[in-house]
Design a protein around this motif. Sequence first.
Motif, PDB file in Angstrom:
ATOM      1  N   VAL A  62      15.878  14.291  10.949  1.00  0.00           N
ATOM      2  CA  VAL A  62      15.081  15.446  10.549  1.00  0.00           C
ATOM      3  C   VAL A  62      13.876  15.591  11.476  1.00  0.00           C
ATOM      4  O   VAL A  62      13.177  14.605  11.751  1.00  0.00           O
ATOM      5  N   ASN A  63      13.646  16.809  11.957  1.00  0.00           N
ATOM      6  CA  ASN A  63      12.432  17.155  12.697  1.00  0.00           C
ATOM      7  C   ASN A  63      11.574  18.035  11.798  1.00  0.00           C
ATOM      8  O   ASN A  63      12.051  19.058  11.283  1.00  0.00           O
TER       9      ASN A  63
ATOM     10  N   ASN B 260       6.353  14.741   1.379  1.00  0.00           N
ATOM     11  CA  ASN B 260       7.485  13.899   1.769  1.00  0.00           C
ATOM     12  C   ASN B 260       8.717  14.737   2.063  1.00  0.00           C
ATOM     13  O   ASN B 260       8.775  15.919   1.750  1.00  0.00           O
ATOM     14  N   VAL B 261       9.683  14.061   2.669  1.00  0.00           N
ATOM     15  CA  VAL B 261      10.984  14.654   2.930  1.00  0.00           C
ATOM     16  C   VAL B 261      12.016  13.714   2.320  1.00  0.00           C
ATOM     17  O   VAL B 261      11.892  12.490   2.430  1.00  0.00           O
ATOM     18  N   THR B 262      13.017  14.265   1.643  1.00  0.00           N
ATOM     19  CA  THR B 262      13.965  13.476   0.861  1.00  0.00           C
ATOM     20  C   THR B 262      15.393  13.828   1.228  1.00  0.00           C
ATOM     21  O   THR B 262      15.732  15.010   1.357  1.00  0.00           O
ATOM     22  N   LEU B 263      16.221  12.793   1.401  1.00  0.00           N
ATOM     23  CA  LEU B 263      17.668  12.968   1.550  1.00  0.00           C
ATOM     24  C   LEU B 263      18.300  12.549   0.233  1.00  0.00           C
ATOM     25  O   LEU B 263      18.029  11.452  -0.262  1.00  0.00           O
TER      26      LEU B 263
ATOM     27  N   SER C 129      16.658   8.991  -0.987  1.00  0.00           N
ATOM     28  CA  SER C 129      15.647   8.198  -0.289  1.00  0.00           C
ATOM     29  C   SER C 129      14.638   9.159   0.308  1.00  0.00           C
ATOM     30  O   SER C 129      14.989  10.271   0.695  1.00  0.00           O
ATOM     31  N   SER C 130      13.382   8.723   0.377  1.00  0.00           N
ATOM     32  CA  SER C 130      12.299   9.589   0.847  1.00  0.00           C
ATOM     33  C   SER C 130      11.487   8.895   1.922  1.00  0.00           C
ATOM     34  O   SER C 130      11.439   7.663   1.993  1.00  0.00           O
ATOM     35  N   GLN C 131      10.834   9.709   2.739  1.00  0.00           N
ATOM     36  CA  GLN C 131       9.859   9.235   3.711  1.00  0.00           C
ATOM     37  C   GLN C 131       8.663  10.172   3.678  1.00  0.00           C
ATOM     38  O   GLN C 131       8.759  11.311   3.201  1.00  0.00           O
ATOM     39  N   ASP C 132       7.532   9.690   4.207  1.00  0.00           N
ATOM     40  CA  ASP C 132       6.321  10.502   4.236  1.00  0.00           C
ATOM     41  C   ASP C 132       6.525  11.746   5.086  1.00  0.00           C
ATOM     42  O   ASP C 132       7.240  11.723   6.084  1.00  0.00           O
ATOM     43  N   GLY C 133       5.821  12.809   4.706  1.00  0.00           N
ATOM     44  CA  GLY C 133       5.870  14.050   5.457  1.00  0.00           C
ATOM     45  C   GLY C 133       4.814  14.060   6.547  1.00  0.00           C
ATOM     46  O   GLY C 133       4.519  13.025   7.149  1.00  0.00           O
ATOM     47  N   VAL C 134       4.215  15.220   6.782  1.00  0.00           N
ATOM     48  CA  VAL C 134       3.190  15.373   7.821  1.00  0.00           C
ATOM     49  C   VAL C 134       2.012  16.153   7.254  1.00  0.00           C
ATOM     50  O   VAL C 134       2.127  16.873   6.270  1.00  0.00           O
ATOM     51  N   ASP C 135       0.864  15.988   7.926  1.00  0.00           N
ATOM     52  CA  ASP C 135      -0.347  16.688   7.501  1.00  0.00           C
ATOM     53  C   ASP C 135      -0.262  18.174   7.813  1.00  0.00           C
ATOM     54  O   ASP C 135       0.544  18.612   8.643  1.00  0.00           O
TER      55      ASP C 135
ATOM     56  N   SER D 168       8.657  18.403  -0.141  1.00  0.00           N
ATOM     57  CA  SER D 168       7.681  18.713  -1.187  1.00  0.00           C
ATOM     58  C   SER D 168       6.305  18.810  -0.545  1.00  0.00           C
ATOM     59  O   SER D 168       6.012  18.104   0.418  1.00  0.00           O
ATOM     60  N   PHE D 169       5.495  19.695  -1.094  1.00  0.00           N
ATOM     61  CA  PHE D 169       4.177  19.982  -0.533  1.00  0.00           C
ATOM     62  C   PHE D 169       3.107  19.790  -1.595  1.00  0.00           C
ATOM     63  O   PHE D 169       3.382  19.829  -2.793  1.00  0.00           O
ATOM     64  N   GLU D 170       1.865  19.596  -1.143  1.00  0.00           N
ATOM     65  CA  GLU D 170       0.740  19.482  -2.062  1.00  0.00           C
ATOM     66  C   GLU D 170       0.463  20.822  -2.722  1.00  0.00           C
ATOM     67  O   GLU D 170       0.761  21.873  -2.154  1.00  0.00           O
ATOM     68  N   GLY D 171      -0.118  20.770  -3.903  1.00  0.00           N
ATOM     69  CA  GLY D 171      -0.486  21.987  -4.604  1.00  0.00           C
ATOM     70  C   GLY D 171       0.684  22.608  -5.335  1.00  0.00           C
ATOM     71  O   GLY D 171       1.802  22.094  -5.364  1.00  0.00           O
ATOM     72  N   CYS D 172       0.432  23.743  -5.932  1.00  0.00           N
ATOM     73  CA  CYS D 172       1.455  24.471  -6.683  1.00  0.00           C
ATOM     74  C   CYS D 172       2.241  25.364  -5.733  1.00  0.00           C
ATOM     75  O   CYS D 172       1.702  26.343  -5.204  1.00  0.00           O
ATOM     76  N   THR D 173       3.501  25.021  -5.521  1.00  0.00           N
ATOM     77  CA  THR D 173       4.366  25.809  -4.632  1.00  0.00           C
ATOM     78  C   THR D 173       5.517  26.438  -5.419  1.00  0.00           C
ATOM     79  O   THR D 173       6.606  26.626  -4.897  1.00  0.00           O
TER      80      THR D 173
END
Length: 193
Positions: free
Chosen positions: A33-34, A46-49, A73-79, A145-150
């Motif tokens: 994933v990019n 985070n990003v989840t498969l 499984s999940s990994q951290d996302g980006v700022d 998934s993102f911070e805040g209400c999406t």
Amino acid sequence: MSTWCCVNQGNSKIEVVFDKNWFEPHETALAHVNLHNEHCNVRMQNVTLAVEQHLRLNADGHHFSHVYTLTQSSQDGVDARHAEVAHRTLNVNLSSIRYNAPTERKVKGQMKPLSKEDIFMIQNIQPACHAHHLTNEYFLVVKTSFEGCTCCASLPHAKIPLNIVPVINPECYGFQVPGDFHPTTYQAYSFTI
């Protein structure tokens, strides 16, 4: 990307490459994933498969459908406003999907033990089913998934069908060669008809 009352927060996208989509029940599924979050004001948490099972049942005009997440499984996302493309490799082990199998079944009013092969097949993830009244499908899904209400935003995701190839129990396969087995090799010959 929008948050709360549809406040525009910019754009975020992902690029996903799946190694394959045909698996045996004991294999591991991979996704490369990019993450592109340069033009987004919200942090990608985070990003989840995940392996999802989509089950639909139609009977006498009644309809039932449900999506089950079997493993993930999940990994951290980006700022937010992260300038570089972030690379992530996610994997899920399909052998972690196990079902409780009965050891007996009722045959003509009597309880009979199930064979090792039957128990092995019942315990593993099952192949897809596309029948008139029942549909059982699997998908490999990459979600973010993102911070805040999406709640009113369409989040970046990717999904492909996952095909399961049934395998046989290695304990029930094969045979022992008898001690007095001596194969004979015959001379090759050719003929014309």
